[in-house]
Scaffold this active site. Structure first.
Site, mmCIF file in Angstrom:
data_model
loop_
_atom_site.group_PDB
_atom_site.id
_atom_site.type_symbol
_atom_site.label_atom_id
_atom_site.label_comp_id
_atom_site.label_asym_id
_atom_site.label_seq_id
_atom_site.Cartn_x
_atom_site.Cartn_y
_atom_site.Cartn_z
ATOM 1 N N VAL A 1 0.847 -1.193 0.000
ATOM 2 C CA VAL A 1 0.000 0.000 0.000
ATOM 3 C C VAL A 1 0.881 1.241 0.000
ATOM 4 O O VAL A 1 1.537 1.554 0.993
ATOM 5 C CB VAL A 1 -0.931 0.023 1.226
ATOM 6 C CG1 VAL A 1 -1.876 1.217 1.152
ATOM 7 C CG2 VAL A 1 -1.715 -1.281 1.326
ATOM 8 N N ASN B 1 -0.746 4.285 -5.140
ATOM 9 C CA ASN B 1 -1.334 3.026 -5.606
ATOM 10 C C ASN B 1 -1.156 1.920 -4.582
ATOM 11 O O ASN B 1 -0.239 1.959 -3.750
ATOM 12 C CB ASN B 1 -0.681 2.573 -6.922
ATOM 13 C CG ASN B 1 -1.014 3.497 -8.081
ATOM 14 O OD1 ASN B 1 -2.181 3.717 -8.392
ATOM 15 N ND2 ASN B 1 0.014 4.032 -8.731
ATOM 16 N N ALA C 1 7.285 1.582 6.088
ATOM 17 C CA ALA C 1 7.297 0.129 5.917
ATOM 18 C C ALA C 1 7.893 -0.266 4.578
ATOM 19 O O ALA C 1 8.635 -1.254 4.483
ATOM 20 C CB ALA C 1 5.879 -0.417 6.050
ATOM 21 N N ASP C 2 7.589 0.492 3.528
ATOM 22 C CA ASP C 2 8.102 0.137 2.205
ATOM 23 C C ASP C 2 9.627 0.187 2.173
ATOM 24 O O ASP C 2 10.282 -0.673 1.562
ATOM 25 C CB ASP C 2 7.509 1.056 1.139
ATOM 26 C CG ASP C 2 7.657 2.544 1.455
ATOM 27 O OD1 ASP C 2 7.966 2.902 2.616
ATOM 28 O OD2 ASP C 2 7.442 3.359 0.542
#
Length: 262
Positions: free
Chosen positions: A7, A11, A109-110
């Site tokens: 997430v 997008n 987090a990414d």
């Protein structure tokens, strides 16, 4: 198979993973108001097109930088897949890496997931560049520790700011300038293409050069994100492109959670 959900601010990517390999992926605009039922209807149609049903999913993992999207993805996993989702960075799927920065809890987090995947494939000093809503440059040392990095406006944000602030400038596509290689644009659109595209390439190359100098050791540059392939054709700054880096990181975390009984 694993259903991995990445997430982002712009997008959401849903991907079906077999081990650490992506079987198929789908992308939808991020909208924190979208309900679990809406996700399910959309995904059911896409699964059907692939000749699949929801029963093929034996685990769900979510990485999100949009906290408001969390609840509906939790419901999606529980209601439609019968699997409470694993959330990246939490119990059973904690990062398992040193986050050597002033405020470890603030790391997106990414970026943590990218660090895990990049180090897993390349146990050396790394610079990981992710082209998303923002463009991030992350420094990972040979031990797999996250050392910090840079956040810059994504190229689309830069273009939006330019167009919105200057009434007479047209909206242009993000693409490499065509025709001759001159940097002297002969009309407004050409000048915008040159400034936006080659200006961004110059930023990438300049920051990578400065980061390597500061690291002081050879560092491999790995690029990911939707625009990485576009930029790669016009710069030698990248050593490798891995558009599935984040998804591979989620698969690694899901494996760890499974071995821990989560």
């Amino acid at each position: 198979m694993l259903l991995a959900c990445d997430v982002g601010n712009t997008n959401i990517v849903f991907a079906l993973m077999e081990g650490r390999e992506v079987r198929t992926r789908w992308r939808i605009a991020t909208d924190a108001r979208r309900t679990a039922d809406e996700y399910a209807v959309w995904l059911m149609q896409l699964f059907t097109l692939e000749g699949l049903t929801f029963e093929v999913v034996d685990n769900v993992i979510v990485s999100t930088v949009v906290p408001r999207a969390r609840h509906n993805l939790q419901v999606l996993g529980e209601k439609y897949f019968g699997k409470p989702p694993i959330f990246a960075g939490e119990t059973g799927a904690d990062w398992g890496i040193a986050i050597d920065v002033d405020e470890p809890a603030s790391l997106g987090a990414d970026r943590a997931v990218n660090t895990i995947a990049a180090h897993d494939g390349h146990p050396e000093d790394l610079i990981v560049i992710d082209f998303g809503t923002a463009t991030t440059f992350d420094v990972v040392d040979f031990n797999g520790a996250y050392k910090g990095g840079i956040i810059a406006p994504g190229i689309n944000l830069s273009l939006d700011a330019l167009v919105n602030a200057a009434a007479k400038l047209p909206r242009i596509a993000i693409e490499a300038p065509t025709g001759t290689q001159t940097l002297i644009g002969r009309n407004t659109e050409a000048q915008m293409h040159i400034g936006v595209f080659w200006g961004y390439i110059a930023m990438i190359e300049g920051l990578v050069s400065r980061l390597k100098a500061e690291i002081g050791r050879p560092a491999k540059v790995i690029a990911t994100g939707g625009l990485a392939l576009l930029f790669d054709r016009h710069t030698d700054a990248f050593d490798e492109i891995d558009v599935d880096l984040t998804l591979k990181g989620l698969a690694i975390l899901a494996e760890r959670a499974s071995t821990r009984g989560r």
